[in-house]
Design an enzyme around this catalytic site. Structure first.
Site, PDB file in Angstrom:
ATOM      1  N   GLY A 183       0.824  -1.198   0.000  1.00 56.23           N
ATOM      2  CA  GLY A 183       0.000   0.000   0.000  1.00 56.23           C
ATOM      3  C   GLY A 183       0.859   1.249   0.000  1.00 56.23           C
ATOM      4  O   GLY A 183       0.454   2.307   0.481  1.00 56.23           O
TER       5      GLY A 183
ATOM      6  N   THR B  72      -5.072  -2.417   7.544  1.00 55.44           N
ATOM      7  CA  THR B  72      -6.179  -2.329   6.585  1.00 55.44           C
ATOM      8  C   THR B  72      -7.502  -2.624   7.295  1.00 55.44           C
ATOM      9  O   THR B  72      -7.557  -3.447   8.207  1.00 55.44           O
ATOM     10  CB  THR B  72      -5.956  -3.348   5.453  1.00 55.44           C
ATOM     11  OG1 THR B  72      -4.723  -3.043   4.796  1.00 55.44           O
ATOM     12  CG2 THR B  72      -7.081  -3.323   4.436  1.00 55.44           C
ATOM     13  N   THR B  73      -8.562  -1.974   6.867  1.00 60.18           N
ATOM     14  CA  THR B  73      -9.888  -2.213   7.443  1.00 60.18           C
ATOM     15  C   THR B  73     -10.863  -2.660   6.360  1.00 60.18           C
ATOM     16  O   THR B  73     -10.553  -2.611   5.165  1.00 60.18           O
ATOM     17  CB  THR B  73     -10.436  -0.941   8.117  1.00 60.18           C
ATOM     18  OG1 THR B  73     -10.601   0.090   7.133  1.00 60.18           O
ATOM     19  CG2 THR B  73      -9.480  -0.441   9.190  1.00 60.18           C
TER      20      THR B  73
ATOM     21  N   HIS C  48     -15.058  10.231  10.417  1.00 59.62           N
ATOM     22  CA  HIS C  48     -13.923  10.030   9.517  1.00 59.62           C
ATOM     23  C   HIS C  48     -14.132  10.854   8.254  1.00 59.62           C
ATOM     24  O   HIS C  48     -15.226  11.331   7.973  1.00 59.62           O
ATOM     25  CB  HIS C  48     -13.768   8.553   9.145  1.00 59.62           C
ATOM     26  CG  HIS C  48     -13.092   7.737  10.200  1.00 59.62           C
ATOM     27  ND1 HIS C  48     -13.783   7.129  11.228  1.00 59.62           N
ATOM     28  CD2 HIS C  48     -11.791   7.439  10.408  1.00 59.62           C
ATOM     29  CE1 HIS C  48     -12.937   6.479  12.012  1.00 59.62           C
ATOM     30  NE2 HIS C  48     -11.712   6.659  11.528  1.00 59.62           N
TER      31      HIS C  48
ATOM     32  N   LYS D 181     -13.623   7.665   3.405  1.00 59.69           N
ATOM     33  CA  LYS D 181     -13.478   6.378   4.089  1.00 59.69           C
ATOM     34  C   LYS D 181     -14.637   5.473   3.695  1.00 59.69           C
ATOM     35  O   LYS D 181     -15.808   5.848   3.801  1.00 59.69           O
ATOM     36  CB  LYS D 181     -13.435   6.572   5.606  1.00 59.69           C
ATOM     37  CG  LYS D 181     -13.165   5.272   6.354  1.00 59.69           C
ATOM     38  CD  LYS D 181     -12.868   5.525   7.820  1.00 59.69           C
ATOM     39  CE  LYS D 181     -12.633   4.218   8.576  1.00 59.69           C
ATOM     40  NZ  LYS D 181     -11.468   3.470   8.069  1.00 59.69           N
TER      41      LYS D 181
ATOM     42  N   GLY E  15     -13.497   0.167  11.469  1.00 56.51           N
ATOM     43  CA  GLY E  15     -12.962  -0.999  12.166  1.00 56.51           C
ATOM     44  C   GLY E  15     -12.724  -0.713  13.641  1.00 56.51           C
ATOM     45  O   GLY E  15     -12.936  -1.583  14.501  1.00 56.51           O
ATOM     46  N   THR E  16     -12.291   0.515  13.934  1.00 53.48           N
ATOM     47  CA  THR E  16     -12.047   0.892  15.332  1.00 53.48           C
ATOM     48  C   THR E  16     -13.342   0.882  16.129  1.00 53.48           C
ATOM     49  O   THR E  16     -13.384   0.389  17.264  1.00 53.48           O
ATOM     50  CB  THR E  16     -11.403   2.288  15.402  1.00 53.48           C
ATOM     51  OG1 THR E  16     -10.201   2.288  14.641  1.00 53.48           O
ATOM     52  CG2 THR E  16     -11.083   2.660  16.840  1.00 53.48           C
TER      53      THR E  16
END
Length: 220
Positions: free
Chosen positions: A8, A70-71, A126, A130, A136-137
Site C-alpha cells: 500500500g 487495513t480495514t 472520519h 473512508k 474498524g475501530t
C-alpha cells in the site's frame, strides 16, 4: 536495521510511513519483491490486496511478521487471516494509534466502576472518502465493551458513524445512566500517529511465534 515490505506504498498511509522512515536510521523500506530479505511487512491497503499478500507469503513460505492496518475485511477474510496466523505472526489492528490503546484502557476502567444499568453511544467521525462504516475501530470498541462488561450493566450500545470533511478519526464514547454521563474521546490529528504506531509495533512483533496479535498482546 529493520527492512520493511510496505504493502500500500502508493496510498496516503504509505506516504506517511515512507516520510517517517526517511528520518529514522532504524528502519528501511526495501523496495523489491517480497522475500526473506524483509524482516517485517506493514500493510495499509485494501482487503483484496491484503489477502493476496498473505497468499503470497504462504506460497513462497515467507513466514515473517505482518502488521495489518487495513480495514473493511468481511467475515470470511477474517477467518482466513486467523487460519494463516498459524504459519506466521500477524498483528491485526484497525487502529494502530497508541492513543486508541489508552482509550481502550480508559473504557475498561469506566465499565469496571459502573454500579447501575448504563447505555453506551459510540460516535465516530472520519473523512468523506473512508469506505467502511462503521469503522474498524468502532467495531473493535463495541466488541471490547461487550467483552469487559462482566457485570452486565451495559444496557445498550449504539454506534453513529459520520463521514464528512477531512477528519483523520474521532471516536467519542459516552456512557449514560440515571446518575452520571461520562465521555471519553480520542482525536487523531494526523495520519502520522498510525504510521508511527505501525513502526513501533514492527519492533515488538519481530521474533514472535505465529499467531494473532494486537497492540496489547505485544506489550507483554
Amino acid at each position: 536495521m529493520i527492512n520493511i515490505y510496505l504493502n500500500g506504498a502508493s496510498g496516503k498511509m504509505g506516504a506517511s510511513i515512507d516520510e517517517l522512515v526517511a528520518k529514522d536510521d532504524e528502519f528501511n523500506i526495501l523496495n523489491e519483491s517480497l522475500s526473506n530479505k524483509h524482516d517485517c511487512i506493514i500493510d495499509f491497503s485494501r482487503p483484496e490486496s491484503s489477502m493476496e499478500l498473505l497468499a503470497e507469503c504462504k506460497e513462497k513460505e515467507i513466514f515473517i511478521p505482518v502488521i495489518i492496518g487495513t480495514t473493511g475485511f468481511n467475515d470470511d477474510q477474517i477467518k482466513e487471516i486467523n487460519e494463516l496466523s498459524k504459519l506466521l505472526p500477524i498483528l491485526l489492528s484497525f487502529n494502530l494509534s497508541t492513543g486508541i490503546h489508552n482509550l481502550k484502557n480508559g473504557i475498561k476502567k469506566i465499565i469496571d466502576n459502573l454500579d447501575k444499568p448504563t447505555s453506551c453511544k459510540i460516535k465516530e467521525f472520519h473523512h468523506i472518502n473512508k469506505i467502511d462504516s462503521p469503522s474498524g475501530t468502532a467495531i473493535e470498541l463495541k466488541a471490547l465493551i461487550k467483552e469487559v462488561d462482566v457485570k452486565n450493566l451495559i444496557s445498550s450500545i449504539h454506534t453513529d458513524s459520520v463521514r464528512k470533511g477531512s477528519f483523520f478519526g474521532i471516536h467519542d464514547i459516552k456512557f449514560t445512566n440515571e446518575n452520571i454521563q461520562i465521555s471519553i474521546i480520542h482525536k487523531a490529528l494526523s495520519r502520522k500517529i498510525f504510521a508511527n504506531g505501525a513502526l513501533k509495533a514492527s519492533k515488538k512483533i519481530i521474533g514472535r511465534i505465529p499467531g494473532i496479535y494486537d497492540l496489547n498482546s505485544i506489550e507483554n
